[in-house]
Scaffold this motif. Structure first.
Motif, PDB file in Angstrom:
ATOM      1  N   ALA A 181     -35.911 -43.496  95.089  1.00 38.19           N
ATOM      2  CA  ALA A 181     -35.659 -42.334  94.239  1.00 38.19           C
ATOM      3  C   ALA A 181     -35.667 -42.710  92.762  1.00 38.19           C
ATOM      4  CB  ALA A 181     -34.324 -41.693  94.626  1.00 38.19           C
ATOM      5  N   GLU A 182     -35.038 -43.825  92.424  1.00 37.62           N
ATOM      6  CA  GLU A 182     -34.982 -44.227  91.011  1.00 37.62           C
ATOM      7  C   GLU A 182     -36.352 -44.644  90.496  1.00 37.62           C
ATOM      8  OE1 GLU A 182     -33.508 -44.476  87.368  1.00 37.62           O
ATOM      9  OE2 GLU A 182     -32.403 -43.761  89.122  1.00 37.62           O
ATOM     10  N   GLY A 183     -37.101 -45.376  91.329  1.00 37.76           N
ATOM     11  CA  GLY A 183     -38.447 -45.780  90.929  1.00 37.76           C
ATOM     12  C   GLY A 183     -39.357 -44.591  90.733  1.00 37.76           C
ATOM     13  N   SER A 184     -39.261 -43.607  91.631  1.00 38.23           N
ATOM     14  CA  SER A 184     -40.068 -42.390  91.491  1.00 38.23           C
ATOM     15  C   SER A 184     -39.710 -41.635  90.219  1.00 38.23           C
ATOM     16  CB  SER A 184     -39.854 -41.476  92.713  1.00 38.23           C
ATOM     17  OG  SER A 184     -40.369 -42.072  93.875  1.00 38.23           O
ATOM     18  N   LYS A 185     -38.425 -41.594  89.896  1.00 36.00           N
ATOM     19  CA  LYS A 185     -37.984 -40.907  88.685  1.00 36.00           C
ATOM     20  C   LYS A 185     -38.556 -41.564  87.437  1.00 36.00           C
ATOM     21  CE  LYS A 185     -33.791 -39.396  86.279  1.00 36.00           C
ATOM     22  NZ  LYS A 185     -32.289 -39.408  86.314  1.00 36.00           N
ATOM     23  N   ARG A 186     -38.518 -42.913  87.406  1.00 35.73           N
ATOM     24  CA  ARG A 186     -39.062 -43.632  86.247  1.00 35.73           C
ATOM     25  C   ARG A 186     -40.568 -43.407  86.116  1.00 35.73           C
ATOM     26  NH1 ARG A 186     -35.521 -47.862  87.791  1.00 35.73           N
ATOM     27  NH2 ARG A 186     -37.240 -48.915  88.861  1.00 35.73           N
ATOM     28  N   LEU A 187     -41.284 -43.507  87.252  1.00 35.92           N
ATOM     29  CA  LEU A 187     -42.737 -43.340  87.198  1.00 35.92           C
ATOM     30  C   LEU A 187     -43.109 -41.906  86.840  1.00 35.92           C
ATOM     31  CD1 LEU A 187     -45.459 -44.692  87.484  1.00 35.92           C
ATOM     32  CD2 LEU A 187     -45.396 -44.234  89.933  1.00 35.92           C
ATOM     33  N   THR A 188     -42.342 -40.946  87.315  1.00 33.85           N
ATOM     34  CA  THR A 188     -42.589 -39.550  86.957  1.00 33.85           C
ATOM     35  C   THR A 188     -42.501 -39.357  85.451  1.00 33.85           C
ATOM     36  OG1 THR A 188     -41.796 -38.708  89.087  1.00 33.85           O
ATOM     37  CG2 THR A 188     -41.770 -37.173  87.236  1.00 33.85           C
ATOM     38  N   GLY A 189     -41.469 -39.945  84.834  1.00 34.70           N
ATOM     39  CA  GLY A 189     -41.330 -39.847  83.383  1.00 34.70           C
ATOM     40  C   GLY A 189     -42.487 -40.487  82.652  1.00 34.70           C
ATOM     41  N   PHE A 190     -42.957 -41.628  83.163  1.00 31.46           N
ATOM     42  CA  PHE A 190     -44.076 -42.317  82.525  1.00 31.46           C
ATOM     43  C   PHE A 190     -45.361 -41.496  82.621  1.00 31.46           C
ATOM     44  CE2 PHE A 190     -47.738 -45.188  82.857  1.00 31.46           C
ATOM     45  CZ  PHE A 190     -47.673 -45.777  81.588  1.00 31.46           C
ATOM     46  N   LEU A 191     -45.646 -40.954  83.800  1.00 27.50           N
ATOM     47  CA  LEU A 191     -46.868 -40.168  83.994  1.00 27.50           C
ATOM     48  C   LEU A 191     -46.846 -38.893  83.159  1.00 27.50           C
ATOM     49  CD1 LEU A 191     -47.535 -40.480  87.838  1.00 27.50           C
ATOM     50  CD2 LEU A 191     -48.373 -41.918  85.978  1.00 27.50           C
ATOM     51  N   ASP A 192     -45.668 -38.342  82.964  1.00 28.43           N
ATOM     52  CA  ASP A 192     -45.552 -37.127  82.162  1.00 28.43           C
ATOM     53  C   ASP A 192     -46.064 -37.362  80.743  1.00 28.43           C
ATOM     54  OD1 ASP A 192     -44.859 -34.450  81.776  1.00 28.43           O
ATOM     55  OD2 ASP A 192     -42.874 -34.966  81.014  1.00 28.43           O
ATOM     56  N   GLY A 193     -45.791 -38.537  80.190  1.00 29.14           N
ATOM     57  CA  GLY A 193     -46.294 -38.859  78.853  1.00 29.14           C
ATOM     58  C   GLY A 193     -47.738 -39.326  78.860  1.00 29.14           C
ATOM     59  N   LEU A 194     -48.182 -39.899  79.974  1.00 28.35           N
ATOM     60  CA  LEU A 194     -49.523 -40.469  80.049  1.00 28.35           C
ATOM     61  C   LEU A 194     -50.609 -39.397  79.968  1.00 28.35           C
ATOM     62  CD1 LEU A 194     -50.933 -43.232  80.448  1.00 28.35           C
ATOM     63  CD2 LEU A 194     -50.940 -42.760  82.906  1.00 28.35           C
ATOM     64  N   ARG A 195     -50.287 -38.162  80.365  1.00 28.57           N
ATOM     65  CA  ARG A 195     -51.289 -37.089  80.348  1.00 28.57           C
ATOM     66  C   ARG A 195     -51.841 -36.859  78.943  1.00 28.57           C
ATOM     67  NH1 ARG A 195     -48.575 -32.015  82.541  1.00 28.57           N
ATOM     68  NH2 ARG A 195     -46.719 -33.229  83.008  1.00 28.57           N
TER      69      ARG A 195
END
Length: 249
Positions: A181-195
């Motif tokens: 869950a924590e890893g998914s949360k971190r990656l979600t935040g990263f992908l949100d900016g990557l767009r």
């Protein structure tokens, strides 16, 4: 109105009587995350392979930045700006983080693999690789052997390798797979900016991540897109609920 960065037009692929993709037409707009969801066996992996060049469609076209790349190899599409991460890690586990990133940079610049070791001394390749590692937060792990990274760090490294291509579009195949869950949360935040750097075509089973990230969602069932819309539109679709989401909506 902006033109799509990536688009498919009527992709079809059959394996005997099985219609793996059935007239699939989707597009990816600038600064967008477009998620592809659907049950196992829906044809998502087949679709991604056709987009990336690993599988030739029976009919239909793939257009990248206005150029028809339908007949091009995976390598040509990558050099044209298609950056891909994989459902199952495709990294070189015995090499270091930096060496993996340099391999990506070599592909971006069309450097022959036989020059692999000498490439580690090439300033331009090193700069490209190190910039990508810094972008994903792995600069301090540059000399760490890939096998010693956590699962989440390997996902970050896959993104860094894709970044060395200076991609015009990302294709991400289940990047949340295996993350807690924590890893998914971190990656979600990263992908949100990557767009903002390049739009993302995202294949993902983690519905929390999909609903948090996607500007649009396309639902693939038995090889056919049955719905495309915003998260709210997909949640409220009775057809999608019955075919896939159920109580998850």
């Amino acid at each position: 109105m902006s033109e799509p960065i990536l688009a498919t037009h009527g992709l079809n692929k059959s394996f005997g009587a099985l219609k793996a993709t059935n007239d699939v037409s989707i597009d990816l707009m600038p600064r967008e995350i477009h998620a592809i969801i659907g049950p196992n066996g829906a044809g998502k992996s087949t679709l991604i392979k056709q987009i990336c060049g690993g599988l030739r469609p029976d009919s239909g076209r793939v257009v990248l930045c206005g150029q028809d790349v339908s007949g091009k190899t995976t390598q040509v599409r990558a050099r044209a700006g298609l950056g891909r991460t994989f459902q199952i890690s495709d990294l070189c586990m015995e090499d270091t983080v930096l060496e993996n990133a340099v391999l990506g940079a070599m592909g971006a610049q069309g450097v022959a693999w036989r020059f692999w070791r000498s490439a580690l001394k090439t300033d331009a390749l090193l700069e490209r690789a190190e910039a990508a590692l810094d972008r994903v937060g792995l600069a301090e792990e540059r000399n760490t052997r890939c096998a010693n990274l956590s699962h989440g760090q390997r996902r970050q490294l896959e993104v860094a390798v894709a970044l060395t291509l200076s991609p015009r579009a990302f294709i991400m195949d289940e990047p949340m797979a295996g993350l807690g869950a924590e890893g998914s949360k971190r990656l979600t935040g990263f992908l949100d900016g990557l767009r903002e750097e390049a739009p993302i075509l995202l294949v993902e089973h983690d519905m929390d991540a999909v609903f948090a990230l996607a500007d649009r969602i396309s639902v693939l069932v038995y090889g056919k897109v049955i719905a495309t819309g915003t998260a709210d539109e997909i949640r409220s679709s009775q057809e999608v609920r019955e075919a896939y989401l159920g109580d998850e909506a």
